[in-house]
Design an enzyme around this catalytic site. Structure first.
Site, short mmCIF file in Angstrom:
data_model
loop_
_atom_site.label_atom_id
_atom_site.label_comp_id
_atom_site.label_asym_id
_atom_site.label_seq_id
_atom_site.Cartn_x
_atom_site.Cartn_y
_atom_site.Cartn_z
CG ASP A 62 -1.93 -1.04 1.29
OD1 ASP A 62 -2.01 -1.81 0.26
OD2 ASP A 62 -2.70 -1.02 2.25
CG HIS A 114 -4.60 2.56 -0.43
ND1 HIS A 114 -5.42 1.52 0.07
CD2 HIS A 114 -3.53 3.13 0.24
CE1 HIS A 114 -4.89 1.51 1.28
NE2 HIS A 114 -3.98 2.50 1.61
CG HIS A 118 -5.44 7.13 4.04
ND1 HIS A 118 -5.43 6.55 5.21
CD2 HIS A 118 -4.74 6.09 3.52
CE1 HIS A 118 -5.01 5.26 5.50
NE2 HIS A 118 -4.29 4.95 4.14
CG HIS A 208 1.84 -0.34 4.65
ND1 HIS A 208 1.73 -1.43 5.50
CD2 HIS A 208 0.91 0.17 4.81
CE1 HIS A 208 0.58 -1.58 5.89
NE2 HIS A 208 -0.11 -0.57 5.37
#
Length: 258
Positions: A62, A114, A118, A208
């Site tokens: 990610d 993604h 966020h 990540h």
């Protein structure tokens, strides 16, 4: 005495009618519950892993911010001849780092979404959820020339509404079975141990490539080496999904604070 028996007979008849009606109603409820169950099994769901006896595993990364960690991770993958992995890119980051997006694409790695902002999508309205996913879709498609089909939600957070909206936009929501916890920077050996000890055939591993994960690129070559020694082959999430029907089609609300 006779009138008593006549009255009782009528009462018994009424009770029998009520009983039959109740049994009929219970039968209807049972059949309907079966229909609901079937519907639930076919409802949109998140993928955690795939059932297979073959030793295939998907490394996923990610990225939502920073420009210092992705290139070292790409270098490690290429030096260790891992030609297949999946990167989930947030669209604001992608828009400000198009050269890194291009590097991921040209290296042949799979790119999934993604999302846009966020934040936890389960806290948004359905209209807002649709806008977030669609905005990210447009940006990533423009940058890569290919429409993403896989979606990993920010913080891994979703509810049934999010799954339904994602499905309506032709996305498969992808979670993970093995969490490296690399974003906590617990130490290189701890990251290695977590991944290697939990890895299994059909597994999806969460890693990540944002700047906050400072130890991933150091742990990654060891993880790759150990998994290769155990006979694992690295594949993209899309390839993993093609190995078998999806396991863990769980329509469960999920919030993973990261």
């Amino acid at each position: 005495m006779n009138s008593f028996y006549v009255f009782s007979g009528k009462k018994i008849k009424r009770n029998l009618i009520v009983l039959v009606a109740a049994i009929f109603a219970i039968g209807i409820i049972y059949l309907e519950s079966g229909n609901v169950s079937v519907f639930s099994e076919e409802a949109p769901s998140a993928v955690y892993s795939v059932p297979t006896d073959k030793k295939v595993i998907a490394l996923t990364f990610d990225i939502s911010w920073g420009d210092k960690r992705t290139e070292p991770i790409l270098k490690v993958l290429q030096e260790n001849k891992v030609q297949k992995a999946t990167f989930f890119l947030s669209s604001p980051w992608s828009k400000t780092h198009p050269e890194i997006v291009t590097a991921i694409k040209e290296a042949g790695y799979e790119i999934g979404s993604h999302g846009h902002r966020h934040e936890n999508y389960s806290s948004l309205t359905e209209e807002q959820i649709r806008k977030e996913i669609s905005t990210a879709h447009s940006i990533l498609t423009d940058l890569t020339g290919k429409e993403p089909k896989l979606l990993r939600l920010p913080n891994g957070d979703f509810d049934k509404r999010v799954l339904q909206v994602a499905n309506s936009l032709n996305y498969q929501v992808v979670q993970w079975d093995t969490d490296s916890m690399d974003w906590k920077n617990p130490g290189v050996q701890t990251i290695v141990d977590r991944v290697v000890s939990k890895a299994h055939p059909g597994d999806i591993v969460l890693l990540h490539a944002s700047d906050s994960s400072k130890q991933t690129h150091e742990a990654l070559p060891v993880i790759i080496d150990k998994l290769k020694n155990q006979g694992y082959e690295f594949v993209t999430v899309s390839e993993l999904l093609n190995h078998s029907s999806v396991e863990g089609k769980e329509v469960r609300d999920q919030a993973s604070g990261q």
